[in-house]
Design a protein around this motif. Sequence first.
Motif, PDB file in Angstrom:
ATOM      1  N   PHE A  36       0.551 -24.481  21.001  1.00 55.92           N
ATOM      2  CA  PHE A  36       0.221 -25.694  20.547  1.00 55.92           C
ATOM      3  C   PHE A  36       0.090 -25.891  19.011  1.00 55.92           C
ATOM      4  CE2 PHE A  36      -3.474 -28.376  22.372  1.00 55.92           C
ATOM      5  CZ  PHE A  36      -3.371 -29.589  21.150  1.00 55.92           C
ATOM      6  N   PRO A  37       1.299 -26.097  18.822  1.00 56.72           N
ATOM      7  CA  PRO A  37       1.279 -26.512  17.211  1.00 56.72           C
ATOM      8  C   PRO A  37       0.502 -27.504  16.548  1.00 56.72           C
ATOM      9  CG  PRO A  37       3.416 -27.136  18.301  1.00 56.72           C
ATOM     10  CD  PRO A  37       2.477 -26.730  19.424  1.00 56.72           C
ATOM     11  N   THR A  38       0.020 -27.334  15.437  1.00 61.66           N
ATOM     12  CA  THR A  38      -0.630 -28.237  14.707  1.00 61.66           C
ATOM     13  C   THR A  38      -0.235 -28.549  13.094  1.00 61.66           C
ATOM     14  OG1 THR A  38      -2.471 -26.658  13.955  1.00 61.66           O
ATOM     15  CG2 THR A  38      -2.562 -27.674  16.179  1.00 61.66           C
ATOM     16  N   SER A  39      -1.023 -29.251  12.523  1.00 61.78           N
ATOM     17  CA  SER A  39      -0.826 -29.629  11.089  1.00 61.78           C
ATOM     18  C   SER A  39      -1.724 -28.776  10.603  1.00 61.78           C
ATOM     19  CB  SER A  39      -0.953 -30.952  10.913  1.00 61.78           C
ATOM     20  OG  SER A  39      -2.160 -31.469  10.971  1.00 61.78           O
ATOM     21  N   CYS A  40      -2.619 -27.830  11.109  1.00 62.49           N
ATOM     22  CA  CYS A  40      -3.484 -27.035  10.444  1.00 62.49           C
ATOM     23  C   CYS A  40      -2.680 -25.940   9.697  1.00 62.49           C
ATOM     24  CB  CYS A  40      -4.366 -26.231  11.438  1.00 62.49           C
ATOM     25  SG  CYS A  40      -5.543 -27.671  12.327  1.00 62.49           S
ATOM     26  N   ALA A  41      -3.539 -25.372   8.688  1.00 62.84           N
ATOM     27  CA  ALA A  41      -2.649 -24.129   7.996  1.00 62.84           C
ATOM     28  C   ALA A  41      -2.184 -23.160   8.882  1.00 62.84           C
ATOM     29  CB  ALA A  41      -3.933 -23.461   6.951  1.00 62.84           C
ATOM     30  N   PRO A  42      -1.125 -22.711   8.522  1.00 62.22           N
ATOM     31  CA  PRO A  42      -0.282 -21.584   9.421  1.00 62.22           C
ATOM     32  C   PRO A  42      -1.245 -20.319   9.689  1.00 62.22           C
ATOM     33  CG  PRO A  42       1.159 -22.527   7.443  1.00 62.22           C
ATOM     34  CD  PRO A  42      -0.199 -22.787   7.267  1.00 62.22           C
ATOM     35  N   ASN A  43      -2.076 -20.030   8.608  1.00 63.26           N
ATOM     36  CA  ASN A  43      -2.936 -18.777   8.993  1.00 63.26           C
ATOM     37  C   ASN A  43      -3.917 -18.896   9.983  1.00 63.26           C
ATOM     38  OD1 ASN A  43      -4.170 -20.142   6.978  1.00 63.26           O
ATOM     39  ND2 ASN A  43      -5.726 -18.908   7.305  1.00 63.26           N
ATOM     40  N   VAL A  44      -4.177 -20.169  10.525  1.00 64.97           N
ATOM     41  CA  VAL A  44      -4.901 -20.279  11.539  1.00 64.97           C
ATOM     42  C   VAL A  44      -4.392 -20.713  13.078  1.00 64.97           C
ATOM     43  CG1 VAL A  44      -6.890 -21.065  10.069  1.00 64.97           C
ATOM     44  CG2 VAL A  44      -5.438 -22.911  11.279  1.00 64.97           C
ATOM     45  N   ALA A  45      -3.098 -20.710  13.139  1.00 63.56           N
ATOM     46  CA  ALA A  45      -2.240 -21.038  14.165  1.00 63.56           C
ATOM     47  C   ALA A  45      -2.335 -20.066  15.445  1.00 63.56           C
ATOM     48  CB  ALA A  45      -0.789 -21.098  13.972  1.00 63.56           C
ATOM     49  N   ASN A  69     -14.617 -21.266  14.102  1.00 67.28           N
ATOM     50  CA  ASN A  69     -14.119 -20.387  13.246  1.00 67.28           C
ATOM     51  C   ASN A  69     -12.749 -20.631  12.689  1.00 67.28           C
ATOM     52  OD1 ASN A  69     -16.201 -18.427  13.800  1.00 67.28           O
ATOM     53  ND2 ASN A  69     -15.108 -17.331  14.984  1.00 67.28           N
ATOM     54  N   VAL A  70     -12.125 -21.452  13.524  1.00 72.02           N
ATOM     55  CA  VAL A  70     -10.763 -21.710  12.632  1.00 72.02           C
ATOM     56  C   VAL A  70     -11.232 -23.015  11.566  1.00 72.02           C
ATOM     57  CG1 VAL A  70      -8.870 -23.501  13.447  1.00 72.02           C
ATOM     58  CG2 VAL A  70      -9.267 -21.791  14.937  1.00 72.02           C
ATOM     59  N   ALA A  71     -12.237 -23.964  12.217  1.00 74.94           N
ATOM     60  CA  ALA A  71     -12.466 -24.801  11.144  1.00 74.94           C
ATOM     61  C   ALA A  71     -13.121 -24.170   9.953  1.00 74.94           C
ATOM     62  CB  ALA A  71     -13.909 -25.793  11.894  1.00 74.94           C
ATOM     63  N   LYS A  72     -13.731 -23.143   9.795  1.00 76.97           N
ATOM     64  CA  LYS A  72     -14.347 -22.280   8.630  1.00 76.97           C
ATOM     65  C   LYS A  72     -13.290 -21.960   7.877  1.00 76.97           C
ATOM     66  CE  LYS A  72     -18.531 -21.004  10.702  1.00 76.97           C
ATOM     67  NZ  LYS A  72     -19.491 -19.912  11.379  1.00 76.97           N
ATOM     68  N   ALA A  73     -11.906 -21.404   8.591  1.00 81.68           N
ATOM     69  CA  ALA A  73     -10.984 -20.828   7.978  1.00 81.68           C
ATOM     70  C   ALA A  73     -10.183 -21.881   7.040  1.00 81.68           C
ATOM     71  CB  ALA A  73     -10.158 -19.887   8.671  1.00 81.68           C
ATOM     72  N   ASP A  74      -9.996 -23.117   7.911  1.00 82.75           N
ATOM     73  CA  ASP A  74      -9.127 -24.281   7.399  1.00 82.75           C
ATOM     74  C   ASP A  74     -10.074 -25.435   7.481  1.00 82.75           C
ATOM     75  OD1 ASP A  74      -7.512 -26.036   6.586  1.00 82.75           O
ATOM     76  OD2 ASP A  74      -6.100 -25.945   8.304  1.00 82.75           O
ATOM     77  N   PRO A  75     -10.731 -25.836   6.504  1.00 84.36           N
ATOM     78  CA  PRO A  75     -11.755 -26.938   6.453  1.00 84.36           C
ATOM     79  C   PRO A  75     -10.898 -28.379   6.664  1.00 84.36           C
ATOM     80  CG  PRO A  75     -12.366 -25.348   4.890  1.00 84.36           C
ATOM     81  CD  PRO A  75     -11.075 -25.017   5.266  1.00 84.36           C
ATOM     82  N   ALA A  76      -9.779 -27.973   6.396  1.00 85.55           N
ATOM     83  CA  ALA A  76      -9.216 -29.511   6.580  1.00 85.55           C
ATOM     84  C   ALA A  76      -8.433 -29.645   8.175  1.00 85.55           C
ATOM     85  CB  ALA A  76      -8.092 -29.573   5.548  1.00 85.55           C
ATOM     86  N   CYS A  77      -8.882 -28.813   8.902  1.00 90.53           N
ATOM     87  CA  CYS A  77      -7.962 -28.918  10.264  1.00 90.53           C
ATOM     88  C   CYS A  77      -8.922 -29.598  11.346  1.00 90.53           C
ATOM     89  CB  CYS A  77      -8.176 -27.424  10.595  1.00 90.53           C
ATOM     90  SG  CYS A  77      -7.234 -27.091  12.621  1.00 90.53           S
ATOM     91  N   ALA A  78      -8.401 -30.983  11.429  1.00 91.46           N
ATOM     92  CA  ALA A  78      -9.125 -31.852  12.222  1.00 91.46           C
ATOM     93  C   ALA A  78      -9.108 -31.462  13.628  1.00 91.46           C
ATOM     94  CB  ALA A  78      -8.632 -33.375  11.957  1.00 91.46           C
ATOM     95  N   MET A  79      -8.202 -30.642  14.031  1.00 93.31           N
ATOM     96  CA  MET A  79      -7.828 -30.320  15.484  1.00 93.31           C
ATOM     97  C   MET A  79      -8.800 -29.436  15.826  1.00 93.31           C
ATOM     98  SD  MET A  79      -5.890 -32.453  17.119  1.00 93.31           S
ATOM     99  CE  MET A  79      -5.335 -31.354  18.584  1.00 93.31           C
ATOM    100  N   ALA A  80      -9.560 -28.577  14.708  1.00 96.83           N
ATOM    101  CA  ALA A  80     -10.347 -27.570  15.459  1.00 96.83           C
ATOM    102  C   ALA A  80     -11.643 -28.298  15.918  1.00 96.83           C
ATOM    103  CB  ALA A  80     -10.718 -26.770  14.236  1.00 96.83           C
TER     104      ALA A  80
END
Length: 509
Positions: A36-45, A69-80
């Motif tokens: 499930f690829p997303t535009s979030c940071a690669p380290n949370v994929a 936890n994904v949202a905490k690791a990447d606060p800009a990840c809308a998909m989290a």
Amino acid sequence: MLIVATLMGASASISTAWAQETHSHPAPEKLGTVSFPTSCAPNVAHDFERAVALLHSFAYTAAETAFQNVAKADPACAMAHWGAAMSYYHELWGPPSPAELQKGQAEVEQAQRLNAKTDRERQLIAAIAAYYRDADRLPPPVRAKAYEKAMSTVAKNYSADTEVQVFYALSLIATAPPEDKTHANQKRAAAILEPIYRSYPDHPGIAHYLIHAYDSAELAPRGLAAARAYSKIAPSAPHALHMPSHIFTRLGLWDDSIASNIAARTAAHNQHDVGEELHAMDYLVYAYLQRGRQKEAEQVVAELDAMDALSGSDFKVGYAATAMPVRLAMERHQWDAAIALKALPESAPHVAAVVYWARAVANARAGHPQAASDDIARLDTCRQQLQAAGNAYWATQVDVLSKEARAWQLAANNQPKEAVDQLSQAAAEEDAVEKLPVTPGPIIPAREQLGDLLLSQHRPQEALQAYRIALADAPGRLGALTGAAKAADLAGDTRTAQQMRAKLPEKID
């Protein structure tokens, strides 16, 4: 791409959450393959795909935590936040609680504020937003349909996207009208899932949702491959171990169902998932009774009785805990045991109704028709409560129970024609709708009860016809096979009697 997800000892707090949330299925050690690829940071994929895999195995609480936890690791990840909102929407179970609705709406709003970087992500967020929109005034089925409609658009726009197609297929299953015996939605979902399954045989959601799509008398034979695969895709997940028994039950494969639910029950118990353990136990009691293994069914119910502080307020827990002792008494015509049953504390109307039905029918069949009246009145009250709450499906099911109880009361009062008319109406009403995933089927199908009633009135040919119809919908049920053999004998149909007896267990405890 997530290939195998394992539970790290990282999170004792997650385990506590699983134990508290009986609607959820604990996180399995092996989750299968999800991409499930997303535009979030690669380290949370990887963590994001793990969360999606949890979602596909209905591990809702664990999925919620994983997305957070994904949202905490990447606060800009809308998909989290999309994922967290999805974790509160239990599509094939009950609707979100008021607290879950509030959380889901907050997650949707945060996802929208973050303005996802791709159009695909924005469309997925808009789809789940359609479910939570106007939750204070629109009933859950209307909002579920809004989500399905939005997902239809996403699916058209991203026809080659596996995850989009899988989530759309699930939305079709979730909005399938119970009264649609053509299973149009389920067939549409299966038509989406089957080609993808051939390409991605280790995807947990595809196998899981194919089982649900095929969970009907018409379609069950098509579900065997997915049923046998899902438990291997996620062998540590109680729900994955249990799900094959939906198909096994539909096909009368009792030994397979028993093995499936013993494994599921053990895994659920070890992971402190009370709801999933009871769900497996209910299917296990059902299968044991059909296989003639009555002592083992008794043992499961005895173990249920030893479980502490069960409440009927949680539907999944309440229904299974209520149904097991009712099945044990009613399948074996132990009327005194049925009359002594009591509803669990805080039972919802459609849970308590199972006990009221059992007591009313048992009193009537034991020759105490007047004693059935109070429980019949309770059934009517339950139906009215469900209608007032807009719960049409369960209002219909309780109406069936009420008609059955009245039929046996009429029979006990020497009104045979009226009794058959009433039970025929109940059978037609029950035949017109599909069951929900929480139950292996009615305690005793109305059509089977009609056969019993006709047989008691010395009308064997009509009874045999009722049993045949009952067995077409629920193959291998012990009561219907036994009744059909007796009816065939009395009708002089030796060949049919032999055929029915050949399907009976060799030994009945």
